[in-house]
Enzyme design. Structure first.
Site, PDB file in Angstrom:
ATOM      1  N   GLU A   1      -0.623   3.478   3.202  1.00 24.29           N
ATOM      2  CA  GLU A   1      -2.002   3.273   3.676  1.00 24.29           C
ATOM      3  C   GLU A   1      -2.108   3.358   5.200  1.00 24.29           C
ATOM      4  O   GLU A   1      -1.919   2.356   5.895  1.00 24.29           O
ATOM      5  CB  GLU A   1      -2.538   1.911   3.200  1.00 24.29           C
ATOM      6  CG  GLU A   1      -3.972   1.647   3.671  1.00 24.29           C
ATOM      7  CD  GLU A   1      -4.560   0.311   3.235  1.00 24.29           C
ATOM      8  OE1 GLU A   1      -3.815  -0.531   2.714  1.00 24.29           O
ATOM      9  OE2 GLU A   1      -5.770   0.115   3.434  1.00 24.29           O
TER      10      GLU A   1
ATOM     11  N   LYS B   1      -3.190   6.099   0.415  1.00 24.68           N
ATOM     12  CA  LYS B   1      -4.415   5.286   0.465  1.00 24.68           C
ATOM     13  C   LYS B   1      -5.046   5.429   1.854  1.00 24.68           C
ATOM     14  O   LYS B   1      -4.734   4.667   2.764  1.00 24.68           O
ATOM     15  CB  LYS B   1      -4.079   3.821   0.167  1.00 24.68           C
ATOM     16  CG  LYS B   1      -5.280   2.870   0.327  1.00 24.68           C
ATOM     17  CD  LYS B   1      -5.046   1.530  -0.325  1.00 24.68           C
ATOM     18  CE  LYS B   1      -6.210   0.592  -0.054  1.00 24.68           C
ATOM     19  NZ  LYS B   1      -6.174  -0.623  -0.854  1.00 24.68           N
TER      20      LYS B   1
HETATM   21  P1  13P Z   1     -11.005  -2.588   1.523  1.00 27.74           P
HETATM   22  O1  13P Z   1     -11.382  -1.682   0.376  1.00 27.74           O
HETATM   23  O2  13P Z   1     -11.809  -3.849   1.584  1.00 27.74           O
HETATM   24  O3  13P Z   1     -10.908  -1.842   2.821  1.00 27.74           O
HETATM   25  O4  13P Z   1      -9.545  -3.125   1.196  1.00 27.74           O
HETATM   26  C1  13P Z   1      -8.592  -2.235   0.784  1.00 27.74           C
HETATM   27  C2  13P Z   1      -7.268  -2.679   1.260  1.00 27.74           C
HETATM   28  O5  13P Z   1      -6.389  -2.916   0.458  1.00 27.74           O
HETATM   29  C3  13P Z   1      -7.032  -2.796   2.702  1.00 27.74           C
HETATM   30  O6  13P Z   1      -5.656  -2.911   2.942  1.00 27.74           O
END
Ligand code: 13P
Length: 343
Positions: free
Chosen positions: A178, A220
């Site tokens: 991510e 992500k």
């Molecule tokens: P949000 O969808 O609230 O951005 O959270 C996703 C997430 O896992 C952030 O690390």
């Protein structure tokens, strides 16, 4: 799941009509969320909230996996059933956030590096024994004028994501990589495009160098979107076209799925943007969701910390999961949103 290869787990997480619930708020973040409904963040309240989410009837219909936090993966329901068992019994794969948060990056004011690599191999072994089958690590990239993000910040965060992903695969866990380019700021969609492209390029260079198997991971990312305070807000169609164009150049087709974060978008906005992407012509990856706030916000508000509202909270989560499930094949619409909300 019959087969437990990394690729089989990754593919199950992006099965048609399904996506991921990010419920891995750290103790500090969940405290903020609970405070927004005037609830004090005690261990019992955090347990009650997560129990409400995870025991939602039919949770597995549109949720393929749930990302847990260290405290949560060790917790059980009030009746003593481990959360991991509740999820597995509902056909939902448990996952775990393994980073230790974004800390100030030395020599780079306003930028951060995500920590948590020390001792990670041992922690991963324990998480797998506790039932996790996938992991998540979030790197944070800020946009501020022309100078931020620095190439330095992008490089070190990409390197850490590579270290995390390689160790996860070694432990038999699918890494969710991510790199989040924040939507905070006045920047345009074009600036977000440029930063997202540079970030993903650096991340995939690291993943390749560090021998991460693309077939056994998920990405992500943020969507390519206008900054929150930008006067010119892009439409879902503009977001969809820019995001797909950006990713086509830098995300290998061997990656099974892209599971977007919501990042502060409104819940219906996040659904509409995902829907617009899936309504575009064919792309090589599954395009799905791994939403935290965009799945939980209505549920948190309906629950209000009260046992009497558990059903209302669960209905709100089930509704958002259904809507995002529809967005997985481009069949979401404002009409569907209203029609099903009325049921
Ligand atoms: P949000 O969808 O609230 O951005 O959270 C996703 C997430 O896992 C952030 O690390």
């Amino acid at each position: 799941m019959a087969e437990e290869t990394l690729e089989a787990i990754a593919r199950a997480l992006v099965a048609p009509g399904k996506g991921i619930l990010a419920a891995d708020e750290s103790t500090g973040t969940i405290e903020k969320r609970l405070k927004s409904i005037d609830v004090e963040s005690t261990e019992d309240k955090r347990r009650d909230y997560r129990e409400m989410l995870f025991t939602t009837p039919g949770v597995g219909d549109h949720i393929s996996g749930v990302i847990l936090y260290d405290e949560t993966i060790r917790q059980s329901s009030r009746d003593g059933v481990p959360f991991t068992k509740i999820l597995q019994d509902a056909g939902v794969i448990p996952g775990i956030k393994v980073d230790k948060g974004a800390k100030a990056l030395a020599g780079a004011e306003g930028e951060t590096i995500t920590e948590g690599l020390d001792g990670l191999r041992e922690r991963l072994t324990e998480y797998r024994e506790l039932g996790a089958r996938f992991t998540k690590w979030r790197a944070v990239i800020v946009i501020d004028g022309d100078k931020i993000p620095s190439a330095y910040c992008i490089h070190v965060n990409g390197h850490a994501l590579g270290r995390f992903a390689a160790l996860s695969q070694e432990a038999g866990l699918v890494p969710i990589v991510e790199p989040e380019v924040l939507m905070d700021g006045i920047h345009t969609l074009e600036r977000c495009y440029e930063v997202t492209e540079a970030t993903l390029q650096a991340v995939f260079n690291e993943l390749f160098s560090q021998r991460v198997v693309y077939e056994g991971m998920l990405l992500k990312p943020n969507m390519v979107i206008s900054g929150k305070e930008c006067p010119q807000q892009a439409t879902p169609e503009e977001v969809a076209k820019a995001t797909i164009r950006c990713f086509s150049g830098v995300v290998p087709a061997a990656v099974p799925g892209i599971v977007f974060l919501s990042g502060g978008q409104g819940d219906e906005e996040a659904t509409a943007n995902l829907n617009a992407m899936n309504a575009l012509s064919a792309h090589p990856w599954e395009l799905s969701f791994s939403y935290g706030r965009a799945l939980q916000a209505p549920s948190l508000k309906a629950w209000k910390g009260e046992d009497a509202n558990v059903q209302a909270g669960q209905e709100a989560l089930a509704h958002r999961a259904r809507m995002n499930g529809a967005a997985r094949d481009g069949s979401y619409s404002a009409e569907l949103e209203k029609e099903l909300a009325a049921v």
